[in-house]
Design a protein around this motif. Structure first.
Motif, PDB file in Angstrom:
ATOM      1  N   SER A  66       0.841  -1.187   0.000  1.00  0.00           N
ATOM      2  CA  SER A  66       0.000   0.000   0.000  1.00  0.00           C
ATOM      3  C   SER A  66       0.881   1.243   0.000  1.00  0.00           C
ATOM      4  O   SER A  66       2.105   1.161   0.169  1.00  0.00           O
ATOM      5  CB  SER A  66      -0.914   0.012   1.231  1.00  0.00           C
ATOM      6  N   GLY A  80       5.664   3.389   0.804  1.00  0.00           N
ATOM      7  CA  GLY A  80       4.981   2.613  -0.226  1.00  0.00           C
ATOM      8  C   GLY A  80       5.984   1.890  -1.100  1.00  0.00           C
ATOM      9  O   GLY A  80       7.184   1.897  -0.815  1.00  0.00           O
ATOM     10  N   PRO A 127      -4.714   1.148  -7.932  1.00  0.00           N
ATOM     11  CA  PRO A 127      -4.899   1.742  -6.599  1.00  0.00           C
ATOM     12  C   PRO A 127      -6.338   1.611  -6.116  1.00  0.00           C
ATOM     13  O   PRO A 127      -7.285   1.756  -6.890  1.00  0.00           O
ATOM     14  CB  PRO A 127      -4.523   3.204  -6.823  1.00  0.00           C
ATOM     15  N   ALA A 171      -4.444   6.461   2.979  1.00  0.00           N
ATOM     16  CA  ALA A 171      -3.999   5.089   2.732  1.00  0.00           C
ATOM     17  C   ALA A 171      -4.625   4.566   1.440  1.00  0.00           C
ATOM     18  O   ALA A 171      -5.835   4.691   1.231  1.00  0.00           O
ATOM     19  CB  ALA A 171      -4.377   4.177   3.897  1.00  0.00           C
ATOM     20  N   MET A 210      -4.465   1.071  -1.109  1.00  0.00           N
ATOM     21  CA  MET A 210      -3.960  -0.265  -1.450  1.00  0.00           C
ATOM     22  C   MET A 210      -3.473  -0.283  -2.891  1.00  0.00           C
ATOM     23  O   MET A 210      -4.013   0.416  -3.750  1.00  0.00           O
ATOM     24  CB  MET A 210      -5.072  -1.314  -1.276  1.00  0.00           C
TER      25      MET A 210
END
Length: 231
Positions: free
Chosen positions: A43, A57, A88, A227, A229
């Protein structure tokens, strides 16, 4: 951001986040943007505390993030744009607030210890609300009870390393706006402080009800977390 948190409390907050990111604590005390590329990262997380911004990241995600000016790296849409092609998936954007002296509401019964009827409370809420509360990962729970003795709200906290207590609270929809969330969360915060932890209120941007509870309890917003992923 203007606040009245003591220097020692701020140091605990920095230590807590440095531990979460596995980065030198000094980067959270130095104004400016600091980035860390990790091959094993799944992430991209960007945390801003006062004047320090730290991003962790994958190397490619960090490289793309650096094409944005630091003031835009907390903007979900801007970050998603530069991450195009990396699959993303936004996990959320949240404010980070902390408290030293908890302002405790009065007039509501609060019980510390094993909390029954949590499953019933969960059934009254949406899955999104349950997930956002984080209570599934919070074994230390506190219940605020209605006049009939049944649970109206449950709060808890998850210990982050040696310094932070991430709080969560969930209230029965029929009993919201009556002070039960504030009463439960205040007691959970006090319990965490008894373990020398700094209570942390992480609130999704746009969740005004949660922000109102935090302010009522004396929490002060000093940071922001984003945040995302990565596929």
């Amino acid at each position: 951001m203007t606040h009245s948190l003591a220097a020692s409390t701020l140091q605990q907050i920095r230590d807590g986040w440095a531990g979460e990111f596995d980065v030198p604590v000094e980067v959270f005390a130095e104004p400016g943007s600091h980035t860390f590329g990790r091959d094993d990262a799944g992430s991209l997380v960007v945390v801003t505390l006062e004047g320090a911004q730290v991003a962790v990241g994958t190397p490619e995600a960090i490289e793309r993030l650096q094409t944005l000016a630091p003031e835009h790296r907390a903007d979900v849409e801007a970050v998603l744009t530069v991450l195009h092609g990396l699959q993303p998936e936004p996990l959320g954007s949240a404010s980070l607030s902390y408290v030293e002296r908890v302002l405790v509401p009065t007039g509501i019964e609060v019980a510390v210890g094993p909390v029954q009827n949590v499953d019933m409370l969960r059934d009254h809420c949406t899955q999104e609300e349950w997930d956002e509360s984080g209570l599934i990962d919070m074994p230390a729970r506190v219940a605020a009870r209605r006049p009939d003795g049944k649970v109206a709200a449950v709060a808890g906290y998850e210990r982050w390393g040696q310094h932070l207590a991430q709080l969560g609270v969930l209230t029965d929809p029929q009993w919201r706006g009556m002070g039960y969330a504030a009463a439960a969360a205040a007691r959970a915060a006090q319990v965490s402080q008894n373990e020398a932890l700094v209570p942390q209120w992480r609130c999704r941007v746009g969740n005004t009800a949660s922000e109102d509870v935090a302010q009522r309890l004396g929490f002060q917003r000093i940071g922001h977390q984003l945040a995302i992923m990565l596929g």
